[in-house]
Design a protein around this motif. Sequence first.
Motif, PDB file in Angstrom:
ATOM      1  N   MET B   1      -7.428   8.324  -2.834  1.00  0.00           N
ATOM      2  CA  MET B   1      -6.908   7.000  -2.494  1.00  0.00           C
ATOM      3  C   MET B   1      -5.445   6.898  -2.892  1.00  0.00           C
ATOM      4  SD  MET B   1      -8.108   3.311  -3.828  1.00  0.00           S
ATOM      5  CE  MET B   1      -9.817   3.262  -3.310  1.00  0.00           C
ATOM      6  N   LEU B   2      -4.660   6.319  -2.015  1.00  0.00           N
ATOM      7  CA  LEU B   2      -3.244   6.132  -2.331  1.00  0.00           C
ATOM      8  C   LEU B   2      -3.079   4.943  -3.271  1.00  0.00           C
ATOM      9  CD1 LEU B   2      -1.722   6.569   1.219  1.00  0.00           C
ATOM     10  CD2 LEU B   2      -1.502   8.148  -0.673  1.00  0.00           C
ATOM     11  N   ASP B   3      -1.868   4.839  -3.812  1.00  0.00           N
ATOM     12  CA  ASP B   3      -1.581   3.709  -4.692  1.00  0.00           C
ATOM     13  C   ASP B   3      -1.511   2.423  -3.881  1.00  0.00           C
ATOM     14  OD1 ASP B   3      -1.552   5.067  -6.979  1.00  0.00           O
ATOM     15  OD2 ASP B   3       0.632   5.371  -7.077  1.00  0.00           O
ATOM     16  N   PHE B   4      -1.639   1.320  -4.636  1.00  0.00           N
ATOM     17  CA  PHE B   4      -1.576   0.004  -3.978  1.00  0.00           C
ATOM     18  C   PHE B   4      -0.244  -0.174  -3.254  1.00  0.00           C
ATOM     19  CE2 PHE B   4      -0.577  -4.590  -4.446  1.00  0.00           C
ATOM     20  CZ  PHE B   4      -1.512  -5.051  -3.545  1.00  0.00           C
ATOM     21  N   LEU B   5       0.818   0.165  -3.951  1.00  0.00           N
ATOM     22  CA  LEU B   5       2.151   0.042  -3.345  1.00  0.00           C
ATOM     23  C   LEU B   5       2.729   1.434  -3.214  1.00  0.00           C
ATOM     24  CD1 LEU B   5       4.210  -2.070  -2.447  1.00  0.00           C
ATOM     25  CD2 LEU B   5       5.161  -2.000  -4.711  1.00  0.00           C
ATOM     26  N   SER B   6       2.436   2.048  -2.071  1.00  0.00           N
ATOM     27  CA  SER B   6       2.875   3.431  -1.920  1.00  0.00           C
ATOM     28  C   SER B   6       3.597   3.586  -0.587  1.00  0.00           C
ATOM     29  CB  SER B   6       1.672   4.359  -1.956  1.00  0.00           C
ATOM     30  OG  SER B   6       0.794   4.012  -0.917  1.00  0.00           O
ATOM     31  N   ILE B   7       4.520   4.512  -0.568  1.00  0.00           N
ATOM     32  CA  ILE B   7       5.204   4.825   0.687  1.00  0.00           C
ATOM     33  C   ILE B   7       4.760   6.223   1.090  1.00  0.00           C
ATOM     34  CG2 ILE B   7       7.407   5.160   1.807  1.00  0.00           C
ATOM     35  CD1 ILE B   7       8.596   3.203  -0.182  1.00  0.00           C
ATOM     36  N   ASP B   8       4.035   6.284   2.191  1.00  0.00           N
ATOM     37  CA  ASP B   8       3.431   7.539   2.615  1.00  0.00           C
ATOM     38  C   ASP B   8       4.095   8.000   3.901  1.00  0.00           C
ATOM     39  OD1 ASP B   8       1.535   9.616   2.487  1.00  0.00           O
ATOM     40  OD2 ASP B   8       0.473   8.648   4.143  1.00  0.00           O
ATOM     41  N   VAL B   9       4.605   9.204   3.884  1.00  0.00           N
ATOM     42  CA  VAL B   9       5.367   9.700   5.038  1.00  0.00           C
ATOM     43  C   VAL B   9       4.476   9.786   6.277  1.00  0.00           C
ATOM     44  CG1 VAL B   9       6.762  11.593   5.921  1.00  0.00           C
ATOM     45  CG2 VAL B   9       6.864  11.021   3.505  1.00  0.00           C
ATOM     46  N   GLY B  10       3.251  10.291   6.080  1.00  0.00           N
ATOM     47  CA  GLY B  10       2.337  10.421   7.216  1.00  0.00           C
ATOM     48  C   GLY B  10       2.074   9.079   7.876  1.00  0.00           C
ATOM     49  N   THR B  11       1.827   8.066   7.057  1.00  0.00           N
ATOM     50  CA  THR B  11       1.563   6.736   7.602  1.00  0.00           C
ATOM     51  C   THR B  11       2.769   6.221   8.376  1.00  0.00           C
ATOM     52  OG1 THR B  11       0.275   6.371   5.622  1.00  0.00           O
ATOM     53  CG2 THR B  11       0.689   4.466   7.001  1.00  0.00           C
ATOM     54  N   ILE B  12       3.961   6.467   7.820  1.00  0.00           N
ATOM     55  CA  ILE B  12       5.170   5.983   8.498  1.00  0.00           C
ATOM     56  C   ILE B  12       5.301   6.652   9.866  1.00  0.00           C
ATOM     57  CG2 ILE B  12       7.686   6.085   8.437  1.00  0.00           C
ATOM     58  CD1 ILE B  12       7.571   5.552   5.506  1.00  0.00           C
ATOM     59  N   PHE B  14       3.008   8.106  11.751  1.00  0.00           N
ATOM     60  CA  PHE B  14       1.965   7.712  12.700  1.00  0.00           C
ATOM     61  C   PHE B  14       2.123   6.256  13.150  1.00  0.00           C
ATOM     62  CE2 PHE B  14      -0.510  11.363  10.965  1.00  0.00           C
ATOM     63  CZ  PHE B  14      -0.628  12.024  12.170  1.00  0.00           C
ATOM     64  N   THR B  15       2.557   5.409  12.221  1.00  0.00           N
ATOM     65  CA  THR B  15       2.764   4.007  12.614  1.00  0.00           C
ATOM     66  C   THR B  15       3.878   3.895  13.645  1.00  0.00           C
ATOM     67  OG1 THR B  15       2.112   3.402  10.389  1.00  0.00           O
ATOM     68  CG2 THR B  15       3.128   1.698  11.713  1.00  0.00           C
TER      69      THR B  15
END
Lengths: 84, 165, 243
Positions: B1-12, B14-15
Amino acid sequence: MEKALVLAASAIGAGLAMIAGIGPGIGQGFAVGKACEAIGRQPESSGAVTRTMFIGCAVAESTGIYAFVVALILMFINPFLGKL
Amino acid sequence: MLDFLSIDVGTIIFTLCNLLILFLVFKKFLFGRVYKILDERQNDVTETYNKADESLEHAKSLESEYSALMQGAKEESAEIIRNASKKAQQRSDEIISDAKKEAGTILAKADEDVEREKKRAQNELRGEISELAVLVAQKVVEKEINEEDHDRFINDFIENVGDLK
Amino acid sequence: MKVSDFFQGVKNVEIGGPKIAFSFDVFGVKINVTETIIISWAIVLGLTLLVLFLTHDMKKKPVKKRQVIAEFLVETVDNLVKNTMGEKFKAFGPYIAALFASSIFGSLVSLIGLRSVTADFSTTLTWALMSFVMIETAKIRTDGIGGYLKSFINPLNIISEVSTPVSMSFRHFGNVAGGMIITSLIYFALTGLSTAIGLAVPVFCIGIPAVLSLYFDLFSGFMQAFIFIMLTMIYIESACSKE
């Protein structure tokens, strides 16, 4: 002992952070009051006034939201526990 | 699980891809298609308006044509009436003048007749008078008068009679 | 909320980021495929199908209701863009619509028990960065590169530029994530209340959270999506107009 201290300090910090909630409260109160005055003066433009007021309120709310996020991080994520 | 306030390159990444895909889908399939339909409808409306304008124009031109025709017909009828009345006037004038002329000839003839009658009556009268004179002369004078004197005498008499008229 | 939570109640508040479904390496960079990404894929797929269904077989004379809906949606977005930005920014319509749709559906998935897409800071940061790039591009195109760089002589301008995407992303994220946390806290508190008065099944969890979720999910999600697109439009429009 140290952990307890950090947790207590985090909780107090979260509480202090939420003092920022005063700002948006006062600001939104002003905004809504002025919007009511405007609607009272010009009831035909109530739609536009309400829309603008909501946007302004939401923007004014952002400082409160920042404080809220900080408080949540302090309470539930406890970033300072890792620094021990 | 990622952190509550995290910046994830993959998510960026894909978004970003998702947003672009959604943008393209909306642009091509929602907005593009609806704009196409709206344009077609707009074209239809414009065409209809143009057609209406055209037919209005046509009706107007027809109307002006007809009114011109009507005007022509009116003029023509007025012309005809004028001609007819002129002709009638002419005719009546002719008739009247004819009648006048005839009346004139009749009158002249009558005058002539009267003249001739008069002449004839004069001649008759002259003959009778000469006979009468000869008779009277024979009876009254009973003397020889040479032929020459006799004629002169009668002629003088007639001359005098003729002056009487 | 999971189904098991409903019967057992929420015993422990755990607040964390999105779960990682799987991850893979691309050139040594670890790419995580998280809950957020899978849900947003589903949203994109669903919206694409919806759009294809709405605009399928359109006629000049609208005979089907779905065509009327599609035209209404397009005209609403068009009018909004026109009223906010002006006639010449009509081309922004699809982008604004895509942003709004992904934002509002990303917030509303929490109604069916999934994790909100917008409760992931990476998502809102991406959108805010996208808007930021557009705003800066508009500024460069309006002022020219020289004029654009000249505006940074005053270092406060750098802060104000950077604060735009930060505040936009944090506002959206904070609202949705805060609502999510408050909802789970309420479940936690209601479970505690139920166990305190000795009930095996937390009956308080049935109706009360629904009312609150009406505000935190529906209203807040809608408001934040609207504010996000409004701010994007206003910033771009003001960047394009020279003072």
